[in-house]
Design a protein around this motif. Sequence first.
Motif, PDB file in Angstrom:
ATOM      1  N   GLY A 123       0.810  -1.213   0.000  1.00 34.12           N
ATOM      2  CA  GLY A 123       0.000   0.000   0.000  1.00 34.12           C
ATOM      3  C   GLY A 123       0.844   1.265   0.000  1.00 34.12           C
ATOM      4  O   GLY A 123       0.382   2.335   0.389  1.00 34.12           O
ATOM      5  N   ASN A 124       2.073   1.152  -0.464  1.00 36.05           N
ATOM      6  CA  ASN A 124       3.000   2.288  -0.459  1.00 36.05           C
ATOM      7  C   ASN A 124       3.573   2.485  -1.868  1.00 36.05           C
ATOM      8  O   ASN A 124       4.739   2.848  -2.033  1.00 36.05           O
ATOM      9  N   CYS A 125       2.735   2.227  -2.870  1.00 30.12           N
ATOM     10  CA  CYS A 125       3.181   2.129  -4.265  1.00 30.12           C
ATOM     11  C   CYS A 125       3.860   3.399  -4.777  1.00 30.12           C
ATOM     12  O   CYS A 125       4.784   3.328  -5.578  1.00 30.12           O
ATOM     13  N   ALA A 126       3.421   4.566  -4.324  1.00 28.90           N
ATOM     14  CA  ALA A 126       3.998   5.815  -4.814  1.00 28.90           C
ATOM     15  C   ALA A 126       5.419   6.022  -4.288  1.00 28.90           C
ATOM     16  O   ALA A 126       6.157   6.865  -4.799  1.00 28.90           O
ATOM     17  N   LEU A 127       5.779   5.247  -3.264  1.00 31.53           N
ATOM     18  CA  LEU A 127       7.103   5.430  -2.656  1.00 31.53           C
ATOM     19  C   LEU A 127       7.935   4.142  -2.734  1.00 31.53           C
ATOM     20  O   LEU A 127       8.660   3.798  -1.809  1.00 31.53           O
ATOM     21  N   GLY A 128       7.811   3.440  -3.847  1.00 33.32           N
ATOM     22  CA  GLY A 128       8.568   2.209  -4.018  1.00 33.32           C
ATOM     23  C   GLY A 128      10.021   2.487  -4.319  1.00 33.32           C
ATOM     24  O   GLY A 128      10.369   3.619  -4.669  1.00 33.32           O
ATOM     25  N   PRO A 129      10.882   1.496  -4.203  1.00 29.01           N
ATOM     26  CA  PRO A 129      10.586   0.176  -3.657  1.00 29.01           C
ATOM     27  C   PRO A 129      10.210   0.254  -2.169  1.00 29.01           C
ATOM     28  O   PRO A 129      10.857   0.969  -1.409  1.00 29.01           O
ATOM     29  N   ALA A 130       9.173  -0.503  -1.819  1.00 29.41           N
ATOM     30  CA  ALA A 130       8.677  -0.485  -0.451  1.00 29.41           C
ATOM     31  C   ALA A 130       9.127  -1.730   0.299  1.00 29.41           C
ATOM     32  O   ALA A 130       9.179  -2.819  -0.259  1.00 29.41           O
ATOM     33  N   VAL A 131       9.458  -1.513   1.560  1.00 30.51           N
ATOM     34  CA  VAL A 131       9.960  -2.595   2.412  1.00 30.51           C
ATOM     35  C   VAL A 131       9.313  -2.452   3.788  1.00 30.51           C
ATOM     36  O   VAL A 131       9.068  -1.333   4.241  1.00 30.51           O
TER      37      VAL A 131
END
Length: 155
Positions: A123-131
Amino acid sequence: MQEPDEKRAVLKVCQDHGSRPENLLEVLHAVQAHDGYLSDDSLREIATCLNLTRAEVHGVASFYHDFRRVPPGKTVVKICLAEACQAVGCDALKEHAAQALSTDMGTTSSDGEVSLEPVYCLGNCALGPAVMINGVLHGRVTPEKLDSLVSRASS
Ligand code: FES
């Protein structure tokens, strides 16, 4: 063999969810949140409490990636491999993590320190890569940032 306290904890989770079979997913999530994983004993207890067959409970627990069947490492690193994160380099991040943490995706390092797990959208697609590390979400994660975050989480 499950300890009496663990058995009671599973029973309480089931009762908190009305002991209703349609609440199986919620029960599995709650037991995993409590124990860190879903043991064979816990699945057996859940099946009994919810009046389901062991096969039904095992089937659901093994179908979803998010359910862990073995105890996790002390630090759990989840890397998003879904489409938006793929577009911004999660594959390279995944390769770096596997090498830096000496464990393959979906496994725990031999010293039990780190589990590396794939997830499919945080749910953090705009700030990928997400971890996600030990339940904390991070965005725009570079290999260097990953090393630093894991090091902090492990200390
Ligand atoms: S695709 Fe990676 S956070 Fe959504």
